[in-house]
Scaffold this active site. Structure first.
Site, PDB file in Angstrom:
ATOM      1  N   ASP A 192       0.868  -1.174   0.000  1.00 32.40           N
ATOM      2  CA  ASP A 192       0.000   0.000   0.000  1.00 32.40           C
ATOM      3  C   ASP A 192       0.906   1.225   0.000  1.00 32.40           C
ATOM      4  O   ASP A 192       2.143   1.098  -0.004  1.00 32.40           O
ATOM      5  CB  ASP A 192      -0.955   0.008   1.200  1.00 32.40           C
ATOM      6  CG  ASP A 192      -2.308   0.602   0.830  1.00 32.40           C
ATOM      7  OD1 ASP A 192      -2.335   1.785   0.443  1.00 32.40           O
ATOM      8  OD2 ASP A 192      -3.323  -0.108   0.926  1.00 32.40           O
ATOM      9  N   GLU A 248      -9.979   2.652  -5.408  1.00 30.19           N
ATOM     10  CA  GLU A 248      -9.697   4.058  -5.093  1.00 30.19           C
ATOM     11  C   GLU A 248      -8.614   4.653  -5.994  1.00 30.19           C
ATOM     12  O   GLU A 248      -7.696   5.319  -5.523  1.00 30.19           O
ATOM     13  CB  GLU A 248      -9.326   4.202  -3.613  1.00 30.19           C
ATOM     14  CG  GLU A 248     -10.468   3.796  -2.684  1.00 30.19           C
ATOM     15  CD  GLU A 248     -10.125   3.911  -1.214  1.00 30.19           C
ATOM     16  OE1 GLU A 248     -11.042   4.126  -0.423  1.00 30.19           O
ATOM     17  OE2 GLU A 248      -8.932   3.781  -0.876  1.00 30.19           O
ATOM     18  N   HIS A 299      -2.734   3.180  -4.612  1.00 32.41           N
ATOM     19  CA  HIS A 299      -2.177   2.759  -3.321  1.00 32.41           C
ATOM     20  C   HIS A 299      -0.756   2.234  -3.497  1.00 32.41           C
ATOM     21  O   HIS A 299      -0.382   1.207  -2.931  1.00 32.41           O
ATOM     22  CB  HIS A 299      -3.062   1.686  -2.679  1.00 32.41           C
ATOM     23  CG  HIS A 299      -4.379   2.201  -2.190  1.00 32.41           C
ATOM     24  ND1 HIS A 299      -4.524   2.907  -1.016  1.00 32.41           N
ATOM     25  CD2 HIS A 299      -5.625   2.146  -2.731  1.00 32.41           C
ATOM     26  CE1 HIS A 299      -5.787   3.245  -0.844  1.00 32.41           C
ATOM     27  NE2 HIS A 299      -6.473   2.807  -1.876  1.00 32.41           N
TER      28      HIS A 299
END
Length: 782
Positions: A206, A346, A281
């Protein structure tokens, strides 16, 4: 940032289940306390006594159960002191016999306990292993201790037939936001295995850290695994890295570490799903190799989360895909699992819109927009994985722009992504945040370690149903199972990680394993008490928030009166309360029925078991005003998962806290709050107010303005005032605000409150362009 348990939680742990439960347990009938609940159970008279002379016999072909037998011998040796021996056939002493039964399904088992022998029937090593887990839970809880215990090891005579409901029974752990040592990863796998779960989803990559050694790209761990140390600060308050600062917090797993952990998990029939995030990420990777971005950097590994997060892999550069294929080649060699999780969530496409390489790719591939560019990205990675005999899993955002042909969807934003995927013929794993995000609070936030937000108590986890009713029987076959996730922004140590999963992991296990018709909350309530004794003997940290008293408003619609119900999630405690502001104790009023709220009061309550306090004092203020319990007529209904106390939630006299999951907030998704309140007759009104919540990281925004109208006939309304949102940009991520308007005294019967939602999340936000939430509570008329 708290990385160890608060003192009040440590103090609570000194109250042992043996003390709390002693009277209850000795007085109850013998019952089977196994979690997850087995399919069929027949309890018979008598018991089997395990001793040092008990022999273990494997009567399968090719020593099918050899690994399970070694596990059993090791598991019981610490508490019993016995070094049990194997034998080729049953002896005159007591025996535990493993028999191969090819008629049973892959993970099924039959367990038969008689006075002189225990027989395990299974067609597989997995089934035998799950039989052993049930056997351990039938024994005194001290069997889970690591030190020798002076206990008679009796096991009740019983017949159990059991098999799981779902193939996929998973737990996830994020090791990027906080790094966890190898030994804890093994412990985590043990926790998974003890509840017959079979998947460990390992979130290895991440923004905040790259945690897996990739030999071809050493800078991923030389640079990407390390960030500046901000562990003394709360996650959302951390400053970015400053010039000259040296990153010192982090760590990673070598490939040898991973091989060791994969083997350890395989011995416990847990398959590890690695997650390598893309295209977003990935600041940890871009910090090491900035040329893989659209802008070229430079970047640093962030010590917290910052929005907007627009720096992601460039989808227009071939070198990006060369890099990812190289990384995945090494990952594939390490993990036998047939799936690779690639994230896909995202992805802010701000830079893609400006990037010449990305725009060229869109044009060359005949794509319509950046959403289809992400679909192209995912499909290209899937094609590579298929060439390596692997299958792709991604979060439900991979549905956007078109789903890759053979992809499996992990549905986290709710059930809808999973429903859509299943209807398209794709396999799905259900992990909706409202039921499965174990980083959410499990008790009252003021009593708990700092957490991400939300509210996910034990009972809510137990209510999770992975197969949606909307699916046909054929579509439902695509639901592989359910999984809980432990994101670790606010979880800085193994102690807190344990605290956040126990006992909720037990509820998840029963959801995933036990047939739907056999699940019963009251039964689970009684069985979870035994698990607490197991946890004590294991020496793990666990939450006792199920003893916390919840004060819930209960309007009486017929009489327009309000009552307060006092409840705990446990079936054991007695509740004592006060209504005069004093601290309640055993000399206070004992709760037997809902408390009538007749005036503005402060109600306090606490739970006791056998005269011992088992919770902190819960407190709720009730505020009576002109609109109290006047049912609002809503133009747009609140969301099903944020009902805020139901139809009376906006006027029940209880004000929502700064925790959006506290049960007080009414949530409106992408629409305004438009509420009409009938006061029943003309009344003098001097002040109008409505409360709202902002939590930007959870897509919850204050209204742009609130309008107040009055009417005498309920048809013709006059605007008497409006309050514009004047909150400054430097406000924290999470706060509540009252929009109050004072007027000269007017006579009116009807009040209309219109709070204007911002509609969609603004540019630069993770959810830019998607519907924004509006959270309201309480409407006050004075």
């Amino acid at each position: 940032m708290k990385t160890s348990l608060p003192l009040f939680l440590l103090a609570a742990m000194l109250i042992t289940p043996q003390v709390i439960h002693s009277k209850t347990i000795t007085s109850e009938k013998i019952m089977i306390k196994i979690i997850p609940r087995p399919e069929k159970v027949l309890l018979r008279e008598g018991s089997f006594t395990l001793d040092a002379n008990t022999k273990i016999v494997d009567q399968s072909s090719a020593k099918l159960f050899d690994g399970t037998i070694k596990y059993l011998i090791e598991k019981i040796s610490g508490a019993t002191g016995y070094k049990l021996q194997t034998a080729d056939s049953p002896t005159k002493t007591t025996s535990i016999i493993f028999l191969e039964n090819k008629k049973l399904l892959q993970e099924a088992y039959h367990l038969v306990v008689e006075k002189d022998k225990i027989i395990v029937h299974s067609s597989s090593a997995e089934g035998a292993f799950y039989a052993v887990q049930s056997l351990l839970q039938l024994m005194p809880p001290q069997i889970f201790s690591n030190k020798k215990e002076a206990v008679v090891w009796n096991i009740p005579c019983i017949n159990i037939e059991d098999a799981p409901r779902y193939k996929w029974r998973g737990m996830q752990l994020d090791v990027s936001r906080h790094f966890f040592p190898k030994e804890f990863i093994k412990n985590y796998i043990d926790y998974i295995a003890m509840y017959k779960l079979n998947r460990f989803h390992w979130h290895l990559v991440d923004d905040q850290g790259w945690r897996i050694e990739i030999k071809k790209y050493p800078k991923l761990t030389d640079i990407g695994a390390w960030r500046v140390d901000r562990e003394d600060m709360s996650w959302r308050e951390r400053e970015r890295q400053k010039d000259g600062e040296v990153p010192t917090y982090g760590g990673f797993y070598t490939q040898e570490d991973i091989k060791e952990i994969v083997a350890y998990a395989a011995d416990r029939h847990v398959e590890i799903l690695p997650e390598i995030e893309m295209p977003a990420h990935v600041l940890s990777a871009l910090s090491a190799y900035p040329e893989l971005s659209c802008t070229g950097g430079p970047f640093t590994v962030p010590p917290g989360t910052y929005w907007p997060n627009i720096d992601i892999y460039c989808a227009g550069k071939e070198k990006t895909f060369e890099f990812l294929e190289d990384v995945l080649n090494e990952v594939i060699e390490l993990f036998p699992c047939k799936y690779i999780h690639i994230g896909g969530d995202e992805a802010d496409k701000t830079e893609w819109k400006k990037c010449p390489d990305c725009q060229r790719r869109i044009k060359e591939e005949g794509l319509r927009d950046e959403a289809e560019l992400q679909s192209y990205f995912i499909k290209r990675i899937e094609k590579f994985l298929i060439s390596k005999n692997k299958r792709l899993i991604g979060w439900d955002e991979i549905l956007e722009g078109g789903l890759a042909p053979e992809a499996t969807v992990m549905s986290w934003r709710g059930m809808q992504g999973g429903i859509d995927a299943a209807k398209q013929g794709h396999d799905v794993i259900m992990t909706p945040m409202d039921y499965c995000y174990f980083n959410f609070y499990q008790g009252k936030p003021e009593f708990e370690p700092e957490a991400f937000g939300g509210f996910l108590p034990l009972k809510t986890v137990y209510q999770f149903e992975p197969t949606p009713a909307e699916l046909s029987a054929t579509e439902a076959e695509h639901v592989l199972g359910g999984q809980a996730n432990l994101w670790t922004e606010f979880i800085g140590s193994p102690d807190i990680a344990e605290y956040m999963i126990f006992p909720r992991i037990a509820a998840l296990a029963e959801v995933d394993w036990t047939q739907k018709e056999l699940r019963d909350w009251k039964s689970f309530q009684s069985r979870i008490n035994h698990q607490f004794e197991i946890y004590e003997n294991m020496g793990v940290h666990y939450s006792k928030s199920l003893y916390t008293v919840y004060i819930t408003p209960k309007p009486d619609e017929n009489r327009s009166e309000l009552f307060a119900a006092l409840e705990t999630e446990s079936s054991l405690p007695e509740i004592y309360y006060s209504t005069d502001g004093t601290e309640p104790g055993l000399a206070s009023l004992k709760y037997n029925e809902p408390v009538k709220i007749e005036n503005s009061i402060t109600l306090k309550a606490i739970s006791f078991i056998n005269g011992i306090a088992t919770s902190r004092i819960s407190e709720q203020k009730f505020y009576k005003h002109i609109a109290f319990l006047k049912k609002p007529l809503l133009k747009y209904k609140y969301a099903d998962n944020y009902k805020g106390g139901g139809d009376y939630g906006l006027t029940n006299g209880i004000v929502g806290s700064e925790n959006y999951g506290d049960g007080c907030w009414s949530g409106f998704y992408g629409v305004d709050l438009d509420a009409v309140i009938d006061l029943g007759e003309n009344k003098s009104v001097k002040k109008l107010s409505a409360g709202f919540l902002q939590k930007i990281s959870s897509w919850i925004f204050l209204p742009s303005k609130v309008e107040y109208y009055i009417s005498s006939d309920g048809t013709n309304y006059t605007l008497v005032g409006e309050v514009v949102n004047d909150a400054s940009d430097d406000k924290p991520d999470n706060f509540r605000k009252d929009f109050t308007f004072e007027i000269k005294s007017v006579e009116t019967r009807y009040i209309k409150v219109v709070a204007r939602s911002i509609g969609v999340c603004p540019e630069g936000h993770a959810g830019a362009g998607k519907k924004a939430w509006l959270f309201a509570d309480e409407i006050v008329v004075e």
